[in-house]
Scaffold this active site. Structure first.
Site, mmCIF file in Angstrom:
data_model
loop_
_atom_site.group_PDB
_atom_site.id
_atom_site.type_symbol
_atom_site.label_atom_id
_atom_site.label_comp_id
_atom_site.label_asym_id
_atom_site.label_seq_id
_atom_site.Cartn_x
_atom_site.Cartn_y
_atom_site.Cartn_z
ATOM 1 C CG LEU A 1 -2.059 -0.983 1.242
ATOM 2 C CD1 LEU A 1 -2.729 -0.995 2.609
ATOM 3 C CD2 LEU A 1 -3.048 -0.644 0.153
ATOM 4 C CB ALA B 1 11.334 6.666 7.386
ATOM 5 C CE LYS C 1 4.172 2.210 10.387
ATOM 6 N NZ LYS C 1 3.597 3.265 11.233
ATOM 7 C CG ASP D 1 5.007 14.271 12.769
ATOM 8 O OD1 ASP D 1 5.630 13.341 12.249
ATOM 9 O OD2 ASP D 1 4.807 15.358 12.198
ATOM 10 N NE ARG E 1 4.358 15.075 7.737
ATOM 11 C CZ ARG E 1 4.254 16.365 8.077
ATOM 12 N NH1 ARG E 1 3.614 17.210 7.286
ATOM 13 N NH2 ARG E 1 4.770 16.811 9.213
ATOM 14 C CG ASN E 2 2.080 12.005 10.283
ATOM 15 O OD1 ASN E 2 2.625 11.297 9.434
ATOM 16 N ND2 ASN E 2 2.738 12.909 10.984
ATOM 17 C CG ASP F 1 3.186 7.722 11.243
ATOM 18 O OD1 ASP F 1 3.396 6.875 10.377
ATOM 19 O OD2 ASP F 1 4.058 8.125 12.036
#
Ligand SMILES: CN1CCN(c2ccc(C(=O)Nc3n[nH]c4c3C=[N+](C(=O)[C@H](O)c3ccccc3)C4)cc2)CC1
Length: 317
Positions: A30, A34, A57, A159, A163-164, A180
């Site tokens: 998917l 990092a 993950k 964070d 995007r997270n 995330d």
């Protein structure tokens, strides 16, 4: 077996389930982060004689010990959370053979929030977006509710950014969740800034007290959430367009803030500005942010469609 991977395992009071590798099937890649890769997977659930779609993950096996520990930290952190706007953690799966570790997570089929809002922009002048301001506000409310849960649990995320966040689906019943926790740097590392060799930090989502003095509190996450609202109401622009991280720090330190976007209703921009108060004590907490977003959602007329001009900032002639 797990303890051979990381010392953390012993001190988690609530056991983290180590799911046998043979019950997991990786179906499709998917995304890549990092730390490793995220797969669409299936978890054989013998009891109910059916397979459960999951996200796996997968740690890059050759990665440095530090990333292994970071992934473990993420597993331990996530295993404690339970909220509809936080991606669910199902367990880990270790493997003696290849020394790999999988994190098993709730499958979020809509992908990340930033990509979704960028993909949803009107593509040409006379074609409005199928997303309304209500849709954008609902996404903001979902993220705020997840953040409120973290705040209640005294967890500072550090964070929070579009995007997270992840979406259950792209369709109208989509739900946004915070996805995330590993502080895992995105592959491009473009949103992070290496400050005199220290860890990479997402300057454009940070308040002055954080990037100047390294102070992080729940009011740090509130500032970042204000930037997420700005991301939503620009449908995924990069904050402070054209400014480098150094210039952003100077600009924000000098009192500069993200501009009002043509798209965001005034009450929403007012809320953003409150999240960006120079004094952390004067910023709202997430409980009041959720209340205000709900008020705006229920009271303001927001069903207008989003036009190309709104996004491109081109004044409609
Ligand atoms: C046409 N489109 C193309 C893109 N596509 C996707 C693209 C990516 C995904 C995806 O990564 N889904 C995830 N489900 N659960 C987790 C995920 C990531 N996780 C993580 O932990 C990741 O680290 C993470 C976390 C937050 C944000 C991004 C990545 C946990 C799903 C659909 C839909 C169809």
């Amino acid at each position: 077996a797990v303890s051979s991977i990381s010392p953390y395992y012993e001190w988690t009071e609530d056991k983290i389930r180590d799911i046998p590798r043979k019950k997991i099937t990786l179906v499709k890649l998917l995304g890549t982060g990092a730390f490793g890769e995220v797969y669409y997977g299936m978890l054989a659930d013998v009891s109910r004689r059916k397979n459960l779609p999951i996200a796996v993950k997968k740690l890059i096996t050759l990665c440095p010990e530090q990333t292994k520990a970071e992934l473990f930290f993420e597993a331990i952190t996530l295993s404690k959370f339970s909220h509809p706007n936080i991606v669910r953690f199902l367990g880990i799966s270790t493997d003696e053979m290849d020394q790999s570790m999988y994190l098993l997570l709730e499958l979020m089929e809509g992908g990340d929030l930033r990509t979704f809002i960028r993909e949803s922009r009107p593509k040409q002048p006379n074609e409005p977006s199928y997303l309304t301001l209500h849709d954008l506000l609902k996404l903001g409310m979902d993220v705020a509710r997840g953040c409120q849960y973290l705040e209640q649990n005294k967890f500072i995320h550090r964070d929070i950014a579009a995007r997270n966040c992840l979406l259950t689906e792209k369709g109208p019943n989509r739900v946004a969740k915070i996805g995330d926790f590993g502080m895992a740097r995105d592959v491009l590392r473009t949103n992070y800034y290496r400050k005199n060799g220290r860890a990479m930090v997402p300057v454009k989502w940070m308040p002055p007290e954080s990037f100047l003095d390294g102070i992080f509190t729940s009011k740090t996450d509130i500032w970042a959430f204000g930037v997420v609202l700005w991301e939503l109401f620009t449908m995924g622009h990069v904050p402070y367009p054209g400014k480098s991280n150094d210039n952003v720090m100077k600009y924000v330190k000098g009192g500069g803030r993200l501009e009002q976007t043509p798209l965001s209703p005034h009450p929403v921009y007012d809320l953003m500005m409150q999240c960006w108060h120079v004094n952390p004590d004067f910023r709202p907490n997430f409980a009041s942010v959720v209340d205000e977003l709900e008020r705006i959602y229920n009271e303001e007329e927001l069903s207008s469609l989003i036009t190309y001009e709104d996004i491109m900032g081109i004044p409609s002639n």
